[in-house]
Design a protein around this motif. Structure first.
Motif, PDB file in Angstrom:
ATOM      1  N   LEU A  67       0.915  -1.132   0.106  1.00  0.00           N
ATOM      2  CA  LEU A  67       0.141   0.208  -0.061  1.00  0.00           C
ATOM      3  C   LEU A  67       0.791   1.251   0.027  1.00  0.00           C
ATOM      4  CD1 LEU A  67      -2.702   1.282   0.160  1.00  0.00           C
ATOM      5  CD2 LEU A  67      -2.571   1.234   2.610  1.00  0.00           C
ATOM      6  N   ASP A  68       1.741   1.455   0.643  1.00  0.00           N
ATOM      7  CA  ASP A  68       2.833   2.549   0.930  1.00  0.00           C
ATOM      8  C   ASP A  68       3.386   2.700  -0.447  1.00  0.00           C
ATOM      9  OD1 ASP A  68       2.558   2.849   3.596  1.00  0.00           O
ATOM     10  OD2 ASP A  68       4.197   1.725   4.084  1.00  0.00           O
ATOM     11  N   PHE A  69       3.875   1.723  -1.303  1.00  0.00           N
ATOM     12  CA  PHE A  69       4.406   1.743  -2.761  1.00  0.00           C
ATOM     13  C   PHE A  69       3.312   2.355  -3.611  1.00  0.00           C
ATOM     14  CE2 PHE A  69       4.991   0.035  -6.713  1.00  0.00           C
ATOM     15  CZ  PHE A  69       6.073   0.679  -7.240  1.00  0.00           C
ATOM     16  N   TRP A  70       2.062   1.742  -3.533  1.00  0.00           N
ATOM     17  CA  TRP A  70       1.149   2.203  -4.449  1.00  0.00           C
ATOM     18  C   TRP A  70       0.821   3.689  -4.297  1.00  0.00           C
ATOM     19  CZ3 TRP A  70      -3.906   4.293  -4.357  1.00  0.00           C
ATOM     20  CH2 TRP A  70      -4.394   4.079  -5.608  1.00  0.00           C
ATOM     21  N   LEU A  71       0.721   4.082  -2.982  1.00  0.00           N
ATOM     22  CA  LEU A  71       0.550   5.530  -2.576  1.00  0.00           C
ATOM     23  C   LEU A  71       1.612   6.414  -3.010  1.00  0.00           C
ATOM     24  CD1 LEU A  71      -1.475   5.025   0.939  1.00  0.00           C
ATOM     25  CD2 LEU A  71      -2.358   5.718  -1.229  1.00  0.00           C
ATOM     26  N   ALA A  72       2.829   5.907  -2.889  1.00  0.00           N
ATOM     27  CA  ALA A  72       3.844   6.850  -3.096  1.00  0.00           C
ATOM     28  C   ALA A  72       3.828   7.067  -4.575  1.00  0.00           C
ATOM     29  CB  ALA A  72       5.180   5.981  -2.916  1.00  0.00           C
ATOM     30  N   CYS A  73       3.460   5.948  -5.330  1.00  0.00           N
ATOM     31  CA  CYS A  73       3.567   5.918  -7.056  1.00  0.00           C
ATOM     32  C   CYS A  73       2.366   7.176  -7.407  1.00  0.00           C
ATOM     33  CB  CYS A  73       3.032   4.958  -7.560  1.00  0.00           C
ATOM     34  SG  CYS A  73       4.557   3.547  -7.414  1.00  0.00           S
ATOM     35  N   GLU A  74       1.032   7.170  -6.683  1.00  0.00           N
ATOM     36  CA  GLU A  74       0.169   8.095  -6.743  1.00  0.00           C
ATOM     37  C   GLU A  74       0.600   9.442  -6.747  1.00  0.00           C
ATOM     38  OE1 GLU A  74      -3.412   7.465  -8.161  1.00  0.00           O
ATOM     39  OE2 GLU A  74      -2.021   5.849  -8.753  1.00  0.00           O
ATOM     40  N   CYS A  89      13.958   8.338  -7.227  1.00  0.00           N
ATOM     41  CA  CYS A  89      15.076   7.683  -6.662  1.00  0.00           C
ATOM     42  C   CYS A  89      14.737   7.235  -5.234  1.00  0.00           C
ATOM     43  CB  CYS A  89      16.420   8.826  -6.239  1.00  0.00           C
ATOM     44  SG  CYS A  89      17.170   8.930  -7.890  1.00  0.00           S
ATOM     45  N   GLY A  90      13.894   8.245  -4.569  1.00  0.00           N
ATOM     46  CA  GLY A  90      13.581   7.736  -3.109  1.00  0.00           C
ATOM     47  C   GLY A  90      12.521   6.577  -3.197  1.00  0.00           C
ATOM     48  N   ILE A  91      11.751   6.394  -4.092  1.00  0.00           N
ATOM     49  CA  ILE A  91      10.815   5.406  -4.386  1.00  0.00           C
ATOM     50  C   ILE A  91      11.583   4.174  -4.682  1.00  0.00           C
ATOM     51  CG2 ILE A  91       8.940   4.389  -5.884  1.00  0.00           C
ATOM     52  CD1 ILE A  91       7.626   7.373  -6.079  1.00  0.00           C
ATOM     53  N   TYR A  92      12.506   4.061  -5.423  1.00  0.00           N
ATOM     54  CA  TYR A  92      13.267   3.065  -5.884  1.00  0.00           C
ATOM     55  C   TYR A  92      14.176   2.418  -4.449  1.00  0.00           C
ATOM     56  CZ  TYR A  92      16.513   0.166  -8.313  1.00  0.00           C
ATOM     57  OH  TYR A  92      17.334  -1.103  -8.710  1.00  0.00           O
ATOM     58  N   ASN A  93      14.805   3.682  -3.853  1.00  0.00           N
ATOM     59  CA  ASN A  93      15.580   3.095  -2.561  1.00  0.00           C
ATOM     60  C   ASN A  93      14.548   2.525  -1.539  1.00  0.00           C
ATOM     61  OD1 ASN A  93      17.892   3.630  -3.894  1.00  0.00           O
ATOM     62  ND2 ASN A  93      17.747   5.659  -2.986  1.00  0.00           N
ATOM     63  N   ASP A  99      17.862  -4.285  -1.497  1.00  0.00           N
ATOM     64  CA  ASP A  99      18.146  -3.966   0.095  1.00  0.00           C
ATOM     65  C   ASP A  99      17.098  -3.069   0.809  1.00  0.00           C
ATOM     66  OD1 ASP A  99      20.111  -5.876   0.071  1.00  0.00           O
ATOM     67  OD2 ASP A  99      21.527  -4.494  -0.762  1.00  0.00           O
ATOM     68  N   ALA A 100      16.005  -2.854  -0.011  1.00  0.00           N
ATOM     69  CA  ALA A 100      15.099  -1.412   0.307  1.00  0.00           C
ATOM     70  C   ALA A 100      14.604  -1.959   1.553  1.00  0.00           C
ATOM     71  CB  ALA A 100      13.994  -1.557  -0.660  1.00  0.00           C
ATOM     72  N   PRO A 101      14.151  -1.010   2.701  1.00  0.00           N
ATOM     73  CA  PRO A 101      13.789  -1.333   3.914  1.00  0.00           C
ATOM     74  C   PRO A 101      12.249  -1.788   3.579  1.00  0.00           C
ATOM     75  CG  PRO A 101      14.128   0.938   3.608  1.00  0.00           C
ATOM     76  CD  PRO A 101      14.616   0.245   2.424  1.00  0.00           C
ATOM     77  N   GLN A 102      11.496  -1.663   2.699  1.00  0.00           N
ATOM     78  CA  GLN A 102      10.259  -1.929   2.461  1.00  0.00           C
ATOM     79  C   GLN A 102       9.947  -2.526   0.997  1.00  0.00           C
ATOM     80  OE1 GLN A 102       8.016   2.145   3.657  1.00  0.00           O
ATOM     81  NE2 GLN A 102       6.665   0.460   4.496  1.00  0.00           N
ATOM     82  N   MET A 118      15.790   5.300 -14.278  1.00  0.00           N
ATOM     83  CA  MET A 118      16.114   6.285 -12.970  1.00  0.00           C
ATOM     84  C   MET A 118      16.934   7.482 -13.189  1.00  0.00           C
ATOM     85  SD  MET A 118      14.650   5.427 -10.212  1.00  0.00           S
ATOM     86  CE  MET A 118      13.160   4.934 -11.185  1.00  0.00           C
ATOM     87  N   ASP A 119      17.590   7.603 -14.408  1.00  0.00           N
ATOM     88  CA  ASP A 119      18.462   8.614 -14.641  1.00  0.00           C
ATOM     89  C   ASP A 119      17.275   9.867 -15.391  1.00  0.00           C
ATOM     90  OD1 ASP A 119      20.919   7.892 -13.943  1.00  0.00           O
ATOM     91  OD2 ASP A 119      21.184   6.730 -15.956  1.00  0.00           O
ATOM     92  N   SER A 120      16.538   9.409 -16.207  1.00  0.00           N
ATOM     93  CA  SER A 120      15.627  10.227 -16.764  1.00  0.00           C
ATOM     94  C   SER A 120      14.119   9.858 -16.514  1.00  0.00           C
ATOM     95  CB  SER A 120      15.555  10.279 -18.273  1.00  0.00           C
ATOM     96  OG  SER A 120      15.643   9.414 -18.718  1.00  0.00           O
ATOM     97  N   PRO A 121      13.424  10.030 -15.340  1.00  0.00           N
ATOM     98  CA  PRO A 121      12.142   9.543 -14.962  1.00  0.00           C
ATOM     99  C   PRO A 121      11.088  10.340 -15.436  1.00  0.00           C
ATOM    100  CG  PRO A 121      13.005  10.718 -13.114  1.00  0.00           C
ATOM    101  CD  PRO A 121      14.136  10.418 -14.122  1.00  0.00           C
ATOM    102  N   SER A 122       9.923   9.703 -15.899  1.00  0.00           N
ATOM    103  CA  SER A 122       8.696  10.734 -16.331  1.00  0.00           C
ATOM    104  C   SER A 122       7.680  10.319 -15.547  1.00  0.00           C
ATOM    105  CB  SER A 122       8.537  10.427 -17.720  1.00  0.00           C
ATOM    106  OG  SER A 122       8.135   8.837 -17.769  1.00  0.00           O
ATOM    107  N   SER A 123       6.474  10.772 -15.892  1.00  0.00           N
ATOM    108  CA  SER A 123       5.238  10.754 -14.909  1.00  0.00           C
ATOM    109  C   SER A 123       4.772   9.129 -14.771  1.00  0.00           C
ATOM    110  CB  SER A 123       4.313  11.538 -15.356  1.00  0.00           C
ATOM    111  OG  SER A 123       4.436  12.871 -15.339  1.00  0.00           O
TER     112      SER A 123
END
Length: 158
Positions: A67-74, A89-93, A99-102, A118-123
């Protein structure tokens, strides 16, 4: 002669899985209790109260990261372009990196595709991964939530 599903492009398979999840929810729509149970995961996620109860349920099952990932993407999707790279980068990490905490449950192909973006992210950078996690919640967590005491207590409260 048919060579099997493994010969189909992965995009076709993902679309088919998504359609299967959506169609399975259509079959379950008549199973709501007093009309107060969310009919599908979309309805649940769009309501602040049911979202909170669903989060508590996921926390009890140690799968709140989905759920946290889904909401972060929104949130990422509507963020201004000048902060997209740092948010990506924050979402990826936080969720994608092995080794991500979540860390969320994504296949290696999706993880590699995200790393290359990650070098050129878009919406729409996280759209495929977000849909995969949505499908996972829809076919796994959401049906269990509907049968849980969390859901039943919420229905009684309304």
């Amino acid at each position: 002669m048919c060579k099997g599903l493994s010969y189909l492009p992965s995009t076709c398979l993902e679309k088919a899985k998504g359609m299967r999840v959506k169609l399975s929810h259509l079959a379950d729509k008549n199973k709501s209790v007093d009309g107060k149970t969310p009919h599908d995961l979309d309805a649940l996620l769009s309501n602040k109260n049911t979202l909170h109860v669903f989060r508590c349920f996921l926390r009890s099952e140690f799968s709140e990261e989905n759920l946290d990932f889904w909401l972060a993407c929104e949130e990422y999707r509507i963020s201004p372009m000048n902060v997209k790279k740092s948010k990506a980068c924050g979402i990826y990490n936080q969720f994608i990196n092995p080794d991500a905490p979540q860390e969320v449950n994504l296949d290696a192909e999706t993880r590699e595709a995200l790393l290359s973006l990650m070098d050129s992210p878009s919406s729409d950078t996280f759209n495929i991964a977000q849909q995969k996690i949505f499908n996972l919640m829809a076919k796994d967590s959401f049906p269990r939530f509907l049968r849980s005491t969390y859901c039943m207590e919420t229905i009684r409260a309304y």
